[in-house]
Design an enzyme around this catalytic site. Structure first.
Site, PDB file in Angstrom:
ATOM      1  N   HIS A   1       0.831  -1.209   0.000  1.00 54.23           N
ATOM      2  CA  HIS A   1       0.000   0.000   0.000  1.00 54.23           C
ATOM      3  C   HIS A   1       0.844   1.228   0.000  1.00 54.23           C
ATOM      4  O   HIS A   1       1.779   1.338   0.792  1.00 54.23           O
ATOM      5  CB  HIS A   1      -0.787   0.062   1.315  1.00 54.23           C
ATOM      6  CG  HIS A   1      -2.125  -0.508   1.213  1.00 54.23           C
ATOM      7  ND1 HIS A   1      -3.145   0.112   0.568  1.00 54.23           N
ATOM      8  CD2 HIS A   1      -2.622  -1.660   1.687  1.00 54.23           C
ATOM      9  CE1 HIS A   1      -4.218  -0.637   0.655  1.00 54.23           C
ATOM     10  NE2 HIS A   1      -3.928  -1.720   1.322  1.00 54.23           N
TER      11      HIS A   1
ATOM     12  N   GLU B   1     -28.354  11.358   1.773  1.00 48.39           N
ATOM     13  CA  GLU B   1     -27.821  12.601   1.207  1.00 48.39           C
ATOM     14  C   GLU B   1     -26.486  12.401   0.496  1.00 48.39           C
ATOM     15  O   GLU B   1     -26.245  12.972  -0.572  1.00 48.39           O
ATOM     16  CB  GLU B   1     -27.659  13.664   2.308  1.00 48.39           C
ATOM     17  CG  GLU B   1     -28.968  14.189   2.881  1.00 48.39           C
ATOM     18  CD  GLU B   1     -29.531  13.289   3.985  1.00 48.39           C
ATOM     19  OE1 GLU B   1     -28.857  12.301   4.369  1.00 48.39           O
ATOM     20  OE2 GLU B   1     -30.640  13.567   4.470  1.00 48.39           O
TER      21      GLU B   1
HETATM   22  C1  TPP Z   1     -12.739   8.233   2.080  1.00 46.54           C
HETATM   23  C2  TPP Z   1     -11.338   7.745   2.130  1.00 46.54           C
HETATM   24  N1  TPP Z   1     -10.799   7.461   3.312  1.00 46.54           N
HETATM   25  C3  TPP Z   1      -9.513   7.074   3.396  1.00 46.54           C
HETATM   26  C4  TPP Z   1      -8.744   6.946   2.282  1.00 46.54           C
HETATM   27  C5  TPP Z   1      -7.272   6.589   2.373  1.00 46.54           C
HETATM   28  N2  TPP Z   1      -7.049   5.261   1.806  1.00 46.54           N
HETATM   29  C6  TPP Z   1      -6.526   5.098   0.577  1.00 46.54           C
HETATM   30  S1  TPP Z   1      -6.417   3.484   0.140  1.00 46.54           S
HETATM   31  C7  TPP Z   1      -7.062   2.996   1.620  1.00 46.54           C
HETATM   32  C8  TPP Z   1      -7.313   1.573   1.957  1.00 46.54           C
HETATM   33  C9  TPP Z   1      -7.419   0.774   0.783  1.00 46.54           C
HETATM   34  O1  TPP Z   1      -7.846  -0.501   1.102  1.00 46.54           O
HETATM   35  P1  TPP Z   1      -8.819  -1.161   0.092  1.00 46.54           P
HETATM   36  O2  TPP Z   1      -9.968  -0.257  -0.127  1.00 46.54           O
HETATM   37  O3  TPP Z   1      -9.095  -2.516   0.547  1.00 46.54           O
HETATM   38  O4  TPP Z   1      -8.006  -1.162  -1.264  1.00 46.54           O
HETATM   39  P2  TPP Z   1      -6.783  -2.095  -1.667  1.00 46.54           P
HETATM   40  O5  TPP Z   1      -5.579  -1.497  -1.069  1.00 46.54           O
HETATM   41  O6  TPP Z   1      -7.065  -3.445  -1.190  1.00 46.54           O
HETATM   42  O7  TPP Z   1      -6.764  -1.948  -3.130  1.00 46.54           O
HETATM   43  C10 TPP Z   1      -7.337   4.077   2.417  1.00 46.54           C
HETATM   44  C11 TPP Z   1      -7.882   3.987   3.787  1.00 46.54           C
HETATM   45  C12 TPP Z   1      -9.356   7.226   1.052  1.00 46.54           C
HETATM   46  N3  TPP Z   1      -8.705   7.150  -0.099  1.00 46.54           N
HETATM   47  N4  TPP Z   1     -10.651   7.605   1.006  1.00 46.54           N
END
Ligand code: TPP
Ligand code: MG
Length: 673
Positions: free
Chosen positions: A268, A417
Site C-alpha cells: 500500500h 444525502e
Molecule cells: C474516504 C477515504 N478514506 C480514506 C482513504 C485513504 N485510503 C486510501 S487506500 C485505503 C485503503 C485501501 O484498502 P482497500 O480499499 O481494501 O483497497 P486495496 O488497497 O485493497 O486496493 C485508504 C484507507 C481514502 N482514499 N478515502
C-alpha cells in the site's frame, strides 16, 4: 499462471505489462500504490480489450461503455491500461506518474486524464457515481430508443475495493441501485482482505455478498479464479441479468507476484523497491527487467483495441444515422443533450415577480421557477433526500423514476444525502442537468460528494432549503450556522443565496447554464418580501452583488450588505438610520463567489473603498464577512447554534434585526470617522 512451455501467452504478456508498468511508475515516483494494479491487471485487460465497447480515439463517444475505478488509489492500473489500449498517453506520461501537470496524477482526475470518466480517490464515491451513470443510461435509453432503433445501450463497469464497501456512501447508493433495478451496472468487488492497517478482519467481518444480495443485486462469487475465461463468463452472466445490478466478488492477491509483499499491507502507498520488482518480473517471466519496458507484441496486441473501438463506434454511428433519418428531431435533441448544450435562448423570458411586501419563501419561488425551467430543459431532472414537500423540488408535469420505469424526471433518493450528491454528480457527468435537494444543515452529510463536484468542475446543482434559523421550530439540530462559510470556502462552487423571487429566478438560470462549476442554491423556508423587479438587475446573480437601494439625498455614509432573507433586515436598518439622518446604501449580495470575480471597477462601484463604515447581515456564522466589511466594519450574524422557537422570535432573540443593523452601523460610522 498458466503458460505454454516457457513462453507466456500473449494475453499473459499483456496483463504482465500492466503490472510491470504500474510497479515501475510507482517506483519512479517513489509514491503511489503498486499492489492493487498488480492484482487486478487481468480484469482491466479483459474489460478494455475484450469486453468493453469503447474507442480510445474518441473518449466522448456517447454510447461507449463506462469504466470507473472506484478504488482510485490503484490509479496506475487505469493509466497503464489506458496507455496500452491506445488512449492519448505516451510512455513518458507514465514515467511522469504523480508529477506536476502530468496526465497521470496521484488519483484519476476527470478532465486531466484522457479516458477517466470521473475523479476517484475518496473511497466510496466512484461506485456511488456509477449509480448515477447507470441511471442516466436507462433514462436516456427510455427517452431516445425507438423500436428497432437502439442508440443508447451501454454498461457501466466498476472496480471497487474493501474500502469502497466499508464506506457508508456505497451502501446508500447500492441500496438505491438495487431498488431501481439498474441492470447495466456491473461492479467488481476486489475482496483482497487487505487495507492500510492490515487484514481487513480487524474491522470488517460482515457478509458483504449477502448484504448486496439483500439490496437485490445479482451476486456472483468467483473466488480466486480471475482467469480471462472465468471473468468473461462472469461478465456474460452479469450482462444477462437485466433487471438487477451485478456484483462480482473475487478474492485477489494484492501485489501478486511480489515475493515478500504479496498479500500484505506493505503493498500500500509505497513502492515495492528494486529487489522486489525484479523478483516479481522474474516470477511473471517477463521478458525484460528494464523499467517501463513494453514488449512490442503486447503493445501491438493491446492497440488492436483502437481498431476494434473504431469499428464499434462506426457501427453505432451508422445506426444513429438511420435513427436520424427516421427521427430527425429526436436525433438533434440527443446530440444537443450529449454535447451538453442547452436550447438556444431558452432563458430569454426569465420569470419576474411583482413587488410584494408579504412576498414568499425563496423555496416557494424556486418551485415556480423550476416548473418554468423544466418545461424548456427536458434534461433537467432531480429530486430530494425525502424532503420534496419541504424543499419544493418536484417537477409537476413529470412522473417519478422507479424500478423499470425510467421515463420520469422526479427522483426519490430516500434519506441518503451523501449518495444523492454522488449520484447527482454521476447524472451530471452523463449529460443530465441534475439537482439534489435537502436542508442546508444536511449538506454536511454530502460534503464528500460536493467537494468532488467542485474539484471536477461539474455543474451539479445542489438545492439547499431551510437555510437559517429562519426555519424556526425544528431548532438547532436543523438550523445551519457554519455551512454557508464552509461552502463558500470550497473552491469552484457558486454559493447563491437569493434575496427574493426575482433573484431566485436568476439563480436558476445561472445554475442551468453552468458548464464548469457546481451550484449551491440556498433558499429560505420563510417568506421574504419580493423586491421591485426593476431594482433587481438582470445580471444581479452573475455579478454576485449590486446596489439595491441608495439614499435619495446625497451620497451614502454607510453600506449595509445583506444576503437572502436578511436583505430585508438590511433594508429595515437603512430605514431606521434614515430617521436619524444617516444615509445608508443597501447592497444585496446573492453570491460572494461571483462578486469576487468581478473586476475592481465594478466591485468599487458597489463597495466604494472610501466608504469604510459597513455592516453585513446574515443569519449564519459571520466567518469571512470581514473580507467585505473591512476592519472598520461590523458583522451581524450568529455566534452559536440556534434554538427552537418560531422564526420571528429567533431573529429577535439572536439580534438579527433592523435595530441591530442600525446600531452596528452607528458603531462602524464612529470608528470610520
Ligand atoms: C474516504 C477515504 N478514506 C480514506 C482513504 C485513504 N485510503 C486510501 S487506500 C485505503 C485503503 C485501501 O484498502 P482497500 O480499499 O481494501 O483497497 P486495496 O488497497 O485493497 O486496493 C485508504 C484507507 C481514502 N482514499 N478515502
Ligand atoms: Mg483491500
Amino acid at each position: 499462471m498458466t503458460a505454454t512451455g516457457d513462453r507466456l501467452s500473449l494475453d499473459e504478456l499483456c496483463i504482465d505489462t500492466i503490472r510491470t508498468l504500474s510497479m515501475d511508475a510507482v517506483q519512479k515516483a517513489n509514491s503511489g500504490h503498486p499492489g492493487t494494479p498488480m492484482a487486478l491487471a487481468p480484469i482491466a485487460y479483459t474489460l478494455f480489450t475484450r469486453v468493453m465497447r469503447h474507442n480510445p480515439r474518441d473518449e466522448h463517444w456517447p454510447d461507449r461503455d463506462r469504466f470507473i475505478l472506484s478504488a482510485g488509489h490503484a490509479s496506475m492500473l487505469l493509466y497503464s491500461t489506458l496507455f496500452l489500449s491506445g488512449y492519448d498517453f505516451t510512455l513518458e506520461d507514465l514515467e511522469n506518474f504523480r508529477q506536476l501537470h502530468s496526465k497521470t496524477p496521484g488519483h484519476p482526475e476527470f478532465r486531466e486524464v484522457p479516458g477517466a470518466e470521473v475523479t476517484t480517490g475518496p473511497l466510496g464515491q466512484g461506485i456511488s457515481n456509477s449509480v448515477g451513470f447507470a441511471l442516466a443510461e436507462r433514462m436516456l435509453a427510455t427517452r431516445f430508443n425507438r423500436e428497432n432503433h437502439e442508440i443508447v445501450n451501454h454498461f457501466t463497469y466498476v472496480i471497487a475495493s474493501d474500502g469502497d464497501m466499508e464506506e457508508g456512501i456505497s451502501s446508500e447508493a447500492s441500496s438505491l441501485a438495487g431498488h431501481l433495478g439498474l441492470g447495466k451496472l456491473i461492479v467488481f468487488y476486489d475482496r483482497n482482505h487487505i487495507s492500510i492497517e492490515g487484514d481487513t478482519a480487524i474491522a470488517f467481518s460482515e457478509d458483504t455478498p449477502a448484504r448486496y444480495a439483500a439490496y437485490d443485486w445479482d451476486v456472483q462469487d468467483i473466488g480466486e479464479d480471475i482467469s480471462i475465461a472465468r471473468l468473461e463468463e462472469a461478465l456474460a452472466t452479469a450482462q444477462g441479468v437485466t433487471d438487477k445490478p451485478s456484483l462480482i466478488v473475487m478474492r485477489t492477491h494484492i501485489a501478486y507476484g511480489a515475493p515478500t509483499k504479496q498479500d500484505t499491507a506493505g503493498a500500500h502507498g509505497s513502492p515495492l523497491g528494486d529487489d522486489e520488482i525484479r523478483a516479481a518480473k522474474r516470477f511473471y517471466r517477463f521478458p525484460s527487467e528494464e523499467p517501463f519496458f513494453v514488449p512490442e507484441e503486447a503493445l501491438e496486441h493491446f492497440r488492436k483495441t483502437i481498431e476494434r473501438g473504431a469499428a464499434q463506434q462506426r457501427e453505432w454511428t451508422e445506426r444513429f444515422e438511420r435513427y436520424r433519418a427516421d427521427f430527425p428531431d429526436l436525433a438533434a435533441e440527443f446530440e444537443r443533450i450529449t454535447n451538453n448544450q442547452r436550447p438556444q435562448n431558452w432563458d430569454a423570458d426569465v420569470p419576474r415577480f411583482d413587488a410584494d411586501p408579504k412576498g414568499m419563501a425563496t423555496r416557494k419561488s424556486s418551485e415556480q421557477i423550476l416548473q418554468w425551467a423544466a418545461r424548456q430543459i427536458p434534461e433537467l431532472i432531480g429530486g430530494s433526500a425525502d424532503l420534496a414537500p419541504s424543499t419544493l423540488t418536484l417537477i409537476d408535469e413529470a412522473s417519478s423514476v422507479d424500478r423499470g420505469t425510467y421515463d420520469g424526471r422526479n427522483l426519490h433518493f430516500g434519506i441518503r444525502e451523501h449518495a444523492m450528491g454522488a449520484i447527482v454528480n454521476g447524472l451530471t457527468l452523463h449529460n443530465f442537468r441534475a439537482y439534489g435537494a435537502t436542508f442546508l444543515t444536511f449538506s454536511d452529510y454530502m460534503k464528500g460528494a460536493i467537494r468532488l463536484a467542485c474539484l471536477m468542475r461539474l455543474p451539479s446543482i445542489f438545492v439547499f432549503t431551510h437555510d437559517s434559523i429562519g426555519l424556526g421550530e425544528d431548532g438547532p439540530t436543523h438550523q445551519p450556522i457554519e455551512q454557508l462559510a464552509h461552502l463558500r470556502a470550497t473552491p469552484n462552487i457558486s454559493v447563491i443565496r437569493p434575496g427574493d423571487a426575482n433573484e431566485a429566478a436568476l439563480a436558476w438560470v445561472h445554475a442551468i447554464n453552468a458548464t464548469d462549476h457546481p451550484i449551491a442554491m440556498v433558499l429560505s423556508r420563510q417568506n421574504v418580501p419580493t423586491l421591485d423587479p426593476a431594482s433587481v438587475p438582470h445580471d444581479a446573480v452573475e455579478r454576485g452583488a449590486y446596489v439595491l437601494q441608495d439614499p435619495e439625498d446625497g451620497g451614502p455614509q454607510v453600506i449595509l450588505i445583506g444576503t437572502g432573507s436578511e436583505v430585508q433586515v438590511a433594508l429595515a436598518g437603512a430605514e431606521l438610520l434614515k430617521a436619524d439622518g444617516i444615509r445608508a446604501r443597501v447592497v444585496s449580495m446573492p453570491c460572494w463567489d461571483h462578486f469576487q470575480n468581478q473586476d475592481q471597477a465594478y466591485r468599487d462601484s458597489v463597495l466604494p473603498p472610501n466608504i469604510r463604515a459597513r455592516v453585513s447581515v446574515e443569519a449564519a456564522a459571520t466567518f469571512g464577512w470581514h473580507q467585505w466589511v473591512g476592519d472598520l466594519g461590523e458583522t451581524v450574524g450568529m455566534e452559536g447554534f440556534g434554538a427552537s422557537a418560531p422564526a420571528g422570535a429567533l431573529y429577535e432573540h439572536f439580534g438579527i434585526t433592523g435595530e441591530a443593523v442600525a446600531e452596528a452601523a452607528r458603531r462602524s460610522l464612529n470608528r470610520a470617522q
